[in-house]
Design a protein around this motif. Structure first.
Motif, PDB file in Angstrom:
ATOM      1  N   LEU A  73       0.849  -1.194   0.000  1.00 53.25           N
ATOM      2  CA  LEU A  73       0.000   0.000   0.000  1.00 53.25           C
ATOM      3  C   LEU A  73       0.884   1.242   0.000  1.00 53.25           C
ATOM      4  CD1 LEU A  73      -2.653  -0.902   2.743  1.00 53.25           C
ATOM      5  CD2 LEU A  73      -3.134  -0.608   0.325  1.00 53.25           C
ATOM      6  N   PRO A  74       0.367   2.372  -0.495  1.00 53.75           N
ATOM      7  CA  PRO A  74       1.119   3.629  -0.372  1.00 53.75           C
ATOM      8  C   PRO A  74       1.338   3.963   1.103  1.00 53.75           C
ATOM      9  CG  PRO A  74      -0.676   3.869  -1.942  1.00 53.75           C
ATOM     10  CD  PRO A  74      -0.890   2.553  -1.235  1.00 53.75           C
ATOM     11  N   LEU A  75       2.484   4.520   1.406  1.00 53.77           N
ATOM     12  CA  LEU A  75       2.869   4.779   2.795  1.00 53.77           C
ATOM     13  C   LEU A  75       3.288   6.233   2.960  1.00 53.77           C
ATOM     14  CD1 LEU A  75       3.497   3.419   5.569  1.00 53.77           C
ATOM     15  CD2 LEU A  75       5.791   2.994   4.699  1.00 53.77           C
ATOM     16  N   VAL A  76       2.838   6.858   4.036  1.00 50.92           N
ATOM     17  CA  VAL A  76       3.170   8.251   4.326  1.00 50.92           C
ATOM     18  C   VAL A  76       3.711   8.352   5.745  1.00 50.92           C
ATOM     19  CG1 VAL A  76       2.219  10.539   4.749  1.00 50.92           C
ATOM     20  CG2 VAL A  76       1.520   9.273   2.728  1.00 50.92           C
ATOM     21  N   ILE A  77       4.960   8.770   5.891  1.00 54.65           N
ATOM     22  CA  ILE A  77       5.580   8.922   7.207  1.00 54.65           C
ATOM     23  C   ILE A  77       6.216  10.313   7.274  1.00 54.65           C
ATOM     24  CG2 ILE A  77       7.288   8.044   8.823  1.00 54.65           C
ATOM     25  CD1 ILE A  77       7.077   5.335   7.491  1.00 54.65           C
ATOM     26  N   PRO A  78       5.638  11.245   8.042  1.00 55.47           N
ATOM     27  CA  PRO A  78       6.193  12.602   8.110  1.00 55.47           C
ATOM     28  C   PRO A  78       7.307  12.753   9.143  1.00 55.47           C
ATOM     29  CG  PRO A  78       4.145  12.494   9.335  1.00 55.47           C
ATOM     30  CD  PRO A  78       4.380  11.122   8.773  1.00 55.47           C
ATOM     31  N   ALA A  79       8.231  13.636   8.846  1.00 57.36           N
ATOM     32  CA  ALA A  79       9.295  14.007   9.786  1.00 57.36           C
ATOM     33  C   ALA A  79       9.672  15.453   9.496  1.00 57.36           C
ATOM     34  CB  ALA A  79      10.504  13.095   9.644  1.00 57.36           C
ATOM     35  N   VAL A  80      10.351  16.075  10.440  1.00 50.86           N
ATOM     36  CA  VAL A  80      10.754  17.476  10.276  1.00 50.86           C
ATOM     37  C   VAL A  80      12.267  17.594  10.410  1.00 50.86           C
ATOM     38  CG1 VAL A  80      10.613  19.794  11.260  1.00 50.86           C
ATOM     39  CG2 VAL A  80       8.561  18.380  11.123  1.00 50.86           C
ATOM     40  N   ASP A  81      12.892  18.221   9.414  1.00 48.81           N
ATOM     41  CA  ASP A  81      14.311  18.514   9.492  1.00 48.81           C
ATOM     42  C   ASP A  81      14.485  19.808  10.298  1.00 48.81           C
ATOM     43  OD1 ASP A  81      17.040  18.728   9.118  1.00 48.81           O
ATOM     44  OD2 ASP A  81      16.841  19.684   7.156  1.00 48.81           O
ATOM     45  N   ILE A  82      15.060  19.700  11.488  1.00 47.38           N
ATOM     46  CA  ILE A  82      15.144  20.874  12.365  1.00 47.38           C
ATOM     47  C   ILE A  82      16.174  21.882  11.866  1.00 47.38           C
ATOM     48  CG2 ILE A  82      14.326  19.654  14.401  1.00 47.38           C
ATOM     49  CD1 ILE A  82      17.239  19.479  15.343  1.00 47.38           C
ATOM     50  N   THR A  83      17.068  21.470  10.983  1.00 40.88           N
ATOM     51  CA  THR A  83      18.036  22.401  10.423  1.00 40.88           C
ATOM     52  C   THR A  83      17.349  23.397   9.488  1.00 40.88           C
ATOM     53  OG1 THR A  83      19.750  20.697  10.522  1.00 40.88           O
ATOM     54  CG2 THR A  83      20.197  22.626   9.137  1.00 40.88           C
ATOM     55  N   GLU A  84      16.449  22.872   8.638  1.00 44.57           N
ATOM     56  CA  GLU A  84      15.723  23.710   7.694  1.00 44.57           C
ATOM     57  C   GLU A  84      14.390  24.197   8.238  1.00 44.57           C
ATOM     58  OE1 GLU A  84      16.060  22.395   3.320  1.00 44.57           O
ATOM     59  OE2 GLU A  84      16.110  20.516   4.444  1.00 44.57           O
ATOM     60  N   GLY A  85      13.868  23.494   9.259  1.00 43.40           N
ATOM     61  CA  GLY A  85      12.521  23.791   9.737  1.00 43.40           C
ATOM     62  C   GLY A  85      11.493  23.397   8.697  1.00 43.40           C
ATOM     63  N   LYS A  86      11.746  22.280   8.007  1.00 44.32           N
ATOM     64  CA  LYS A  86      10.916  21.883   6.874  1.00 44.32           C
ATOM     65  C   LYS A  86      10.411  20.456   7.037  1.00 44.32           C
ATOM     66  CE  LYS A  86      11.319  21.181   1.843  1.00 44.32           C
ATOM     67  NZ  LYS A  86      12.222  21.308   0.673  1.00 44.32           N
ATOM     68  N   GLU A  87       9.173  20.217   6.582  1.00 43.62           N
ATOM     69  CA  GLU A  87       8.596  18.880   6.637  1.00 43.62           C
ATOM     70  C   GLU A  87       9.049  18.040   5.441  1.00 43.62           C
ATOM     71  OE1 GLU A  87       4.207  16.958   7.326  1.00 43.62           O
ATOM     72  OE2 GLU A  87       4.408  18.383   5.677  1.00 43.62           O
ATOM     73  N   GLY A 135       7.491  14.208  13.044  1.00 48.11           N
ATOM     74  CA  GLY A 135       6.736  15.034  12.107  1.00 48.11           C
ATOM     75  C   GLY A 135       5.633  15.839  12.745  1.00 48.11           C
ATOM     76  N   GLY A 136       5.232  15.448  13.959  1.00 48.23           N
ATOM     77  CA  GLY A 136       4.182  16.179  14.660  1.00 48.23           C
ATOM     78  C   GLY A 136       4.548  17.606  14.984  1.00 48.23           C
ATOM     79  N   ALA A 137       5.826  17.945  14.863  1.00 48.02           N
ATOM     80  CA  ALA A 137       6.247  19.326  15.110  1.00 48.02           C
ATOM     81  C   ALA A 137       5.602  20.291  14.120  1.00 48.02           C
ATOM     82  CB  ALA A 137       7.766  19.431  15.024  1.00 48.02           C
ATOM     83  N   LEU A 138       5.246  19.788  12.920  1.00 53.10           N
ATOM     84  CA  LEU A 138       4.583  20.631  11.924  1.00 53.10           C
ATOM     85  C   LEU A 138       3.205  20.101  11.526  1.00 53.10           C
ATOM     86  CD1 LEU A 138       7.485  21.624   9.472  1.00 53.10           C
ATOM     87  CD2 LEU A 138       6.347  23.062  11.170  1.00 53.10           C
ATOM     88  N   ASP A 139       3.047  18.787  11.521  1.00 55.63           N
ATOM     89  CA  ASP A 139       1.764  18.211  11.125  1.00 55.63           C
ATOM     90  C   ASP A 139       1.650  16.805  11.697  1.00 55.63           C
ATOM     91  OD1 ASP A 139      -0.638  17.561  10.009  1.00 55.63           O
ATOM     92  OD2 ASP A 139       0.029  17.602   7.927  1.00 55.63           O
ATOM     93  N   ASN A 140       0.933  16.691  12.800  1.00 53.53           N
ATOM     94  CA  ASN A 140       0.828  15.414  13.500  1.00 53.53           C
ATOM     95  C   ASN A 140      -0.145  14.457  12.824  1.00 53.53           C
ATOM     96  OD1 ASN A 140       1.755  13.837  15.664  1.00 53.53           O
ATOM     97  ND2 ASN A 140      -0.125  14.207  16.804  1.00 53.53           N
ATOM     98  N   ILE A 141      -1.064  14.995  12.021  1.00 46.06           N
ATOM     99  CA  ILE A 141      -2.069  14.158  11.357  1.00 46.06           C
ATOM    100  C   ILE A 141      -2.095  14.542   9.870  1.00 46.06           C
ATOM    101  CG2 ILE A 141      -4.473  13.371  11.394  1.00 46.06           C
ATOM    102  CD1 ILE A 141      -4.640  14.341  14.269  1.00 46.06           C
ATOM    103  N   PRO A 142      -1.249  13.914   9.054  1.00 41.81           N
ATOM    104  CA  PRO A 142      -1.061  14.329   7.648  1.00 41.81           C
ATOM    105  C   PRO A 142      -2.185  13.883   6.714  1.00 41.81           C
ATOM    106  CG  PRO A 142       0.301  12.429   8.111  1.00 41.81           C
ATOM    107  CD  PRO A 142      -0.350  12.798   9.417  1.00 41.81           C
ATOM    108  N   GLY A 182       0.419  20.775  19.659  1.00 44.20           N
ATOM    109  CA  GLY A 182       0.189  19.815  18.593  1.00 44.20           C
ATOM    110  C   GLY A 182      -1.224  19.865  18.061  1.00 44.20           C
ATOM    111  N   ASN A 183      -2.198  19.984  18.957  1.00 41.33           N
ATOM    112  CA  ASN A 183      -3.604  20.059  18.541  1.00 41.33           C
ATOM    113  C   ASN A 183      -3.881  21.323  17.734  1.00 41.33           C
ATOM    114  OD1 ASN A 183      -4.209  17.648  19.781  1.00 41.33           O
ATOM    115  ND2 ASN A 183      -4.913  18.584  21.684  1.00 41.33           N
ATOM    116  N   LYS A 184      -3.237  22.421  18.133  1.00 40.91           N
ATOM    117  CA  LYS A 184      -3.418  23.680  17.403  1.00 40.91           C
ATOM    118  C   LYS A 184      -2.854  23.552  15.995  1.00 40.91           C
ATOM    119  CE  LYS A 184      -4.787  27.967  17.289  1.00 40.91           C
ATOM    120  NZ  LYS A 184      -6.207  28.295  17.404  1.00 40.91           N
ATOM    121  N   ILE A 185      -1.677  22.939  15.883  1.00 46.05           N
ATOM    122  CA  ILE A 185      -1.036  22.753  14.585  1.00 46.05           C
ATOM    123  C   ILE A 185      -1.884  21.853  13.686  1.00 46.05           C
ATOM    124  CG2 ILE A 185       0.964  21.697  13.438  1.00 46.05           C
ATOM    125  CD1 ILE A 185       2.630  22.583  15.883  1.00 46.05           C
ATOM    126  N   SER A 186      -2.539  20.852  14.300  1.00 48.69           N
ATOM    127  CA  SER A 186      -3.274  19.849  13.522  1.00 48.69           C
ATOM    128  C   SER A 186      -4.701  20.260  13.162  1.00 48.69           C
ATOM    129  CB  SER A 186      -3.319  18.524  14.300  1.00 48.69           C
ATOM    130  OG  SER A 186      -2.021  18.030  14.526  1.00 48.69           O
TER     131      SER A 186
END
Length: 236
Positions: A73-87, A135-142, A182-186
């Protein structure tokens, strides 16, 4: 990777204690240093190697090394690079006309370690030029990313935050604060979902691995209570 839900549960129980085993005094000290504007020494935090190795071994048993090796199945796993501040999104299927933030050549164990590197608990996960955190630092529920993979209905799972009271300790306050952020971001992502299933945790803390069976029952109970509503959503 083809493991059954119940087997996943058994595996989680097997590895949970080793994964979360960390001296909470280190965390409290780090928070105190942050409040006092001092540098935080991350060397004493959990590095996540045990988690990475566990998933690496599970993947090898099924002939899976990298995310791209997963074909079911297609798979989606988010993470955040703290150096760039990017998802970034670890995936086995890059959506059409997209490529900038998608990574397919990362080992399965490394991807899980990266997305599980909870701020303040785990050290950042290094991979090539990146320093990944949860990844929850920017989007906990993608939700949007799941829809990009072709899902026409998305059921989002949320965990009810426990209130802080006179019996709460420092870690309870820290976790509650992170939950609020986290809830506010999501919020935006949750609005894009077709159904939101909220699971109570009954005071279960981040390190309460002895309560795994209870958490399993909470999730099952709420799902069965809402199963008819879920079926109706899927029929629409």
């Amino acid at each position: 990777m083809g493991y059954s839900p119940y087997y996943i549960y058994i595996l989680f129980k097997k590895y949970a204690k080793d994964i979360v085993e960390i001296n909470t005094n280190t965390i409290v000290s780090s928070v105190a240093n942050f409040v006092m504007n001092k540098k935080i020494n991350i060397s004493g935090l959990k590095n996540g190697e045990s988690l990475e190795k566990a998933y690496e071994n599970l993947g090898k048993k099924r002939g899976i090394i990298n995310i791209a090796d997963i074909k079911r199945l297609p798979l989606v796993i988010p993470a955040v690079d703290i150096t760039e501040g990017k998802e970034y999104i670890f995936t086995n299927n890059i959506p059409e006309k997209e490529n900038e933030k998608y990574i397919t050549n990362i080992p399965i164990g490394k991807a899980i370690r990266a997305t599980s590197s909870f701020p303040g608990i785990f050290c950042p996960c290094n991979f090539k030029k990146y320093n990944f955190l949860d990844g929850g630092a920017l989007d906990n529920i993608p939700v949007l990313e799941v829809k990009k993979q072709g899902a026409d209905k998305v059921i989002a799972i949320n965990f009810k935050s426990d209130d802080v009271n006179e019996n709460s300790n420092v870690m309870d306050v820290v976790m509650r604060t992170i939950d609020i952020m986290g809830n506010k971001i999501s919020e935006n992502s949750l609005q894009k979902s077709n159904y939101l299933l909220t699971i109570p945790t009954d005071g279960t803390g981040l390190f309460d691995v002895e309560k795994l069976d209870n958490c399993y029952k909470y999730g099952y109970k709420v799902t069965m209570e809402k199963i008819e509503e879920i079926k109706e959503i899927l029929k629409e």
